[in-house]
Design an enzyme around this catalytic site. Structure first.
Site, PDB file in Angstrom:
ATOM      1  N   HIS A 107       0.468  -1.132   0.206  1.00 31.79           N
ATOM      2  CA  HIS A 107       0.192   0.090   0.252  1.00 31.79           C
ATOM      3  C   HIS A 107       0.829   1.114   0.320  1.00 31.79           C
ATOM      4  CE1 HIS A 107      -3.871   2.483   0.513  1.00 31.79           C
ATOM      5  NE2 HIS A 107      -3.076   3.073   1.792  1.00 31.79           N
ATOM      6  N   ASP A 157      -8.229   2.167   0.744  1.00 29.00           N
ATOM      7  CA  ASP A 157      -8.303   2.762   2.053  1.00 29.00           C
ATOM      8  C   ASP A 157      -8.979   4.695   1.135  1.00 29.00           C
ATOM      9  OD1 ASP A 157      -6.963   4.320   4.143  1.00 29.00           O
ATOM     10  OD2 ASP A 157      -5.054   4.744   3.077  1.00 29.00           O
ATOM     11  N   HIS A 177      -6.195   9.475  -3.461  1.00 24.35           N
ATOM     12  CA  HIS A 177      -6.549   9.924  -1.711  1.00 24.35           C
ATOM     13  C   HIS A 177      -6.405  10.224  -0.783  1.00 24.35           C
ATOM     14  CE1 HIS A 177      -5.701   5.471  -1.325  1.00 24.35           C
ATOM     15  NE2 HIS A 177      -5.205   6.292  -0.292  1.00 24.35           N
ATOM     16  N   ASP A 202       1.180   4.374  -0.242  1.00 26.77           N
ATOM     17  CA  ASP A 202       0.026   5.840   0.247  1.00 26.77           C
ATOM     18  C   ASP A 202       1.272   6.577   0.846  1.00 26.77           C
ATOM     19  OD1 ASP A 202      -1.853   6.850   1.101  1.00 26.77           O
ATOM     20  OD2 ASP A 202      -2.851   5.557   2.780  1.00 26.77           O
TER      21      ASP A 202
END
Length: 802
Positions: A24, A136, A337, A26
């Site tokens: 992930h 997420d 996001h 992110d």
């Protein structure tokens, strides 16, 4: 097989966990794009080493943008990834260009996330990614199932709703039904984690949480080190291997997510259905934080579609596809996001502002080039182009030095002179153009009115010197619009200190922490006349100052509130509220290519948790006789409680960006009372007009002739562009009223048919031939999104759109 309501608990050892190695990445809220590129390369290289050491291990990664970064910056590593994909050891996941926010991006942006994402995976790896992977993201729009399925994604994976703070979502595996009735298989990995340690205690917790464990064989586990990237390591894999057949534990099998989802499809009919949005009862502040990024995103979304429209009116061989594709990818990148929701660090928003501004400037250059190519030069003319499916009726400022104007028929256009600025009342047909010619005179000299009233033949607004509205009287309906004894357009400042997640959250107790209302500094009556009338209010609130210019155009009920703020707050929130004389159990919210209804009451815990909700261009509160809409040009956080419509204008968190939203902010919102319910009103047309103003070509005359024109109530022509892989025009039609609507598509080139395709333009789904008048009649189901290529039949004359 047992039905869901009869499901019995299963022993853990009877379940199989499909363990999906996942990174992930992110990083946007921690590092800007340049560091994300390095994180991708390091993560991907480490996973290739693990693939070599563990023959059963399958790694998966989403986000086509990350692969594109690696392809550009480390070609050798990219070649190794392509080899692993070909050997089935690496899974391309997700379908989208990035793991994008699903509340804030517009309908066409959501489509292009799939177009660019899936096309990249197909072109680069020969892989059709058939699932959406958004573990997420902070809530999921009810428009998504249709867009997913029309893009060839039949299944959806996330776990974010496990973060909801009020209600536990009742399913882990279900059919998610969107606003048009489309369903997609959806799975929430029950460990409630996208960074599982793959240890027995975590998997046992997953078994306990798995609500379909009595009739499904198992669930997904997304394991690895995330947020900063990294992915699985040796410890994860060794834990998984030791649980392949461990007594009392679910059986762990490494594999691809798509394999599990394909097996899940066999149980489709036994699965429960969830209808409507997947609302996250957390992170509601992301609908408002970092307002400049949100407004920049909205502006760029609209400008790109306008530029595509212009160039589709010219010979398609001249269409600047490569440049437009690059601009779209720049927009899509910043819809990640944690970027668009406002939960990233300062440097990220410096990158975003730069990229948005550069892309908007590029759109301006492309517009200018299209004007040179498509319109004749004439210093005494200005051409106005309306790309929308609605008539555009709004005041437009004319070029400097103009005093009056006539249209193509030589008829005088209403013009008023506002202290040297000529403003005309124009009416431009859908997908049409109007050319005005300069006149030496003809403008009415605008003069300031008396009192604090804006009024025309339809409506009267009465103001206080603090900018609040004391009365709104609809003359045609013969009724007062505001609730009795209440003042509208109250600007309120609240304490805004959520318990956690500063940039991400708004907690409901803010409603009890009102600090003050806006204070008047100065009120000015601006010159007005037969085109529009205006007032300006200078206000103070907290440590900040506002200037609001309020405009009422002739022949319109829409009240525009153009706002400039010098925002100097910390942990404060600014909101505008309108208590109206309309009551209904539900209100309407604009979402991507559709509309949903939400409750105005708080009867249940599910209702009460929706105290702040996402909407795109408008919210509307209507009964059977009358309604009021609140429009915006870049705001997303809304509250409609009982009869009060409330818009979140600005926040000021200090983490992770200590300077979030500080300084100058510019935005507009509009109040639009209307007779009758939402459907059949002017709300959609006015919301579109506020967001997509006419294009102005100074010193040019002529018209842009689109490849087709679309007419019909309830159907909107949202996109005209060149096809992705061929020299043909593509149109996208959307049903907007939530009912079966019929439209007429009239190609401007004879003997042109329509060939339906999916959003990716990968399919051929039937041809529609023109009738004797050359037009094609289509009926669209409620909220349907349909895409067509314009196909020229043999014998068609060679025209501009070939």
């Amino acid at each position: 097989m047992l039905a869901p309501e009869l499901a019995l608990p299963a022993e853990a050892s009877a379940l199989t966990v499909t363990a999906v190695g996942h990174a992930h990445i992110d990083t946007a809220w921690l590092w800007p794009v340049r560091e994300t590129i390095r994180k991708c390369a390091r993560t991907f290289a480490s996973q290739l080493r693990l693939i070599e050491r563990y023959p059963d291990y399958v790694f998966g990664a989403s986000q086509a943008q990350h692969y594109a970064f690696v392809k550009e910056h480390d070609p050798a590593l990219y070649r190794r990834i392509r080899k692993a994909v070909k050997e089935g050891r690496w899974e391309c996941q997700g379908g989208m260009w990035v793991e994008a926010d699903a509340n804030l991006i517009g309908g066409e942006s959501m489509v292009r996330q799939f177009v660019f994402g899936k096309q990249f995976f197909m072109d680069e790896f020969g892989v059709d990614v058939r699932h959406l992977w958004l573990p997420d993201v902070f809530g999921y729009s009810a428009a998504m199932p249709q867009i997913m399925k029309r893009a060839g994604c039949e299944a959806f994976v996330t776990q974010k709703l496990s973060w909801s703070r009020t209600n536990r979502f009742p399913h882990n595996t279900f059919r998610w039904r969107g606003i048009d009735g489309t369903e997609v298989l959806t799975h929430f990995p029950p460990e409630n984690n996208y960074n599982s340690p793959l240890r027995p205690e975590a998997l046992q917790q997953g078994v306990a949480n798995f609500q379909e464990r009595g009739y499904l064989e198992g669930f997904l586990s997304l394991f690895g080190v995330g947020d900063g990237g990294g992915g699985p390591n040796e410890e994860h894999l060794e834990c998984g291997l030791r649980q392949a057949n461990l007594e009392g534990a679910p059986r762990v099998r490494f594999g691809a997510a798509q394999g599990y989802l394909d097996r899940l499809a066999a149980h489709r009919d036994a699965l429960p259905v969830w209808n409507g949005e997947l609302y996250l009862e957390l992170h509601r502040g992301t609908l408002t934080t970092q307002a400049r990024a949100k407004r920049g995103n909205r502006k760029l979304e609209n400008r790109l579609r306008q530029v595509e429209y212009l160039w589709s009116c010219l010979p398609l061989r001249r269409y600047p596809k490569a440049e437009l594709d690059a601009l779209w990818k720049k927009l899509l990148l910043h819809q990640f996001h944690d970027i668009l929701p406002g939960s990233s660090i300062t440097e990220v928003y410096e990158d975003t502002a730069r990229d948005h501004n550069e892309a908007l400037a590029a759109c301006d250059r492309l517009q200018e080039k299209a004007g040179i190519a498509g319109l004749a030069e004439d210093a005494d003319c200005v051409t106005l182009v309306n790309c929308l499916s609605h008539v555009y009726r709004r005041p437009v400022e004319l070029p400097a030095g103009w005093k009056g104007a006539v249209n193509e028929a030589g008829e005088a256009v209403p013009v008023q002179d506002e202290e040297g600025v000529a403003v005309a009342a124009v009416e431009i047909p859908p997908q049409g153009s109007v050319t005005l010619r300069r006149q030496a005179e003809g403008a009415t000299v605008a003069r300031a009115g008396r009192g604090w009233v804006l009024e025309n033949g339809l409506i009267r607004y009465t103001f206080g010197r603090d900018g609040t509205i004391g009365g709104i009287f609809d003359k045609e309906a013969g009724r007062e619009v505001l609730a009795a004894g209440e003042r509208g357009h109250r600007l309120s400042l609240y304490e805004d200190r959520p318990n956690n997640w500063d940039a991400w959250d708004i907690d409901s107790f803010y409603e009890h922490q009102l600090l003050e209302h806006a204070r008047p500094v100065r009120a000015v009556r601006l010159p007005g006349g037969p085109v529009r009338r205006r007032l300006r209010f200078e206000l103070a609130i907290g440590h900040s100052s506002l200037v609001q210019t309020v405009t009422l155009a002739e022949g319109s009920r829409r009240l525009d509130i153009e706002t400039a703020v010098e925002w100097r707050e910390k942990h404060r929130m600014l909101r505008a509220s309108f208590p109206v004389a309309v009551r209904a159990d539900a209100f309407s919210s604009d979402i991507q290519y559709g509309c949903i209804q939400r409750p105005t009451h708080r009867n249940t815990s599910w209702d009460a948790a929706r105290f702040e909700v996402a909407a795109q261009r408008y919210v509307d509160l209507s009964d059977r006789d009358y309604g009021v809409a609140l429009l915006n040009d870049g705001k997303y956080g809304h509250k409609v409680h009982e009869n009060v419509i409330d818009l979140n204008l600005l926040r000021s968190p200090t983490y992770p960006d200590p300077d979030a939203d500080q300084g100058r902010q510019v935005f507009a919102y509009s109040l639009l009372p209307h007779i009758g319910p939402l459907v059949g009103s002017a709300v959609l047309a006015e919301a579109a007009g506020l967001n997509v103003p006419v294009l102005v070509f100074e010193g040019r005359r002529g018209a842009f002739e689109p490849p087709c024109r679309v007419s019909g109530q309830g159907v909107s022509l949202e996109v005209i562009k060149r096809a992705e892989k061929e020299t043909a025009a593509v149109i996208r039609l959307v049903e907007t009223d939530g009912r079966h609507s019929t439209c007429r598509v009239a190609p401007t080139v004879p003997r042109t048919a329509l060939r339906e395709t999916n959003l990716l333009e990968w399919t051929e789904e039937g041809d529609f031939e023109p009738g004797a008048d050359g037009a094609i009649s289509l009926t669209l189901a409620p909220y349907a999104i349909r895409t067509f290529k314009l196909i020229r039949r043999p014998g068609t004359a060679d025209r501009a759109h070939g």
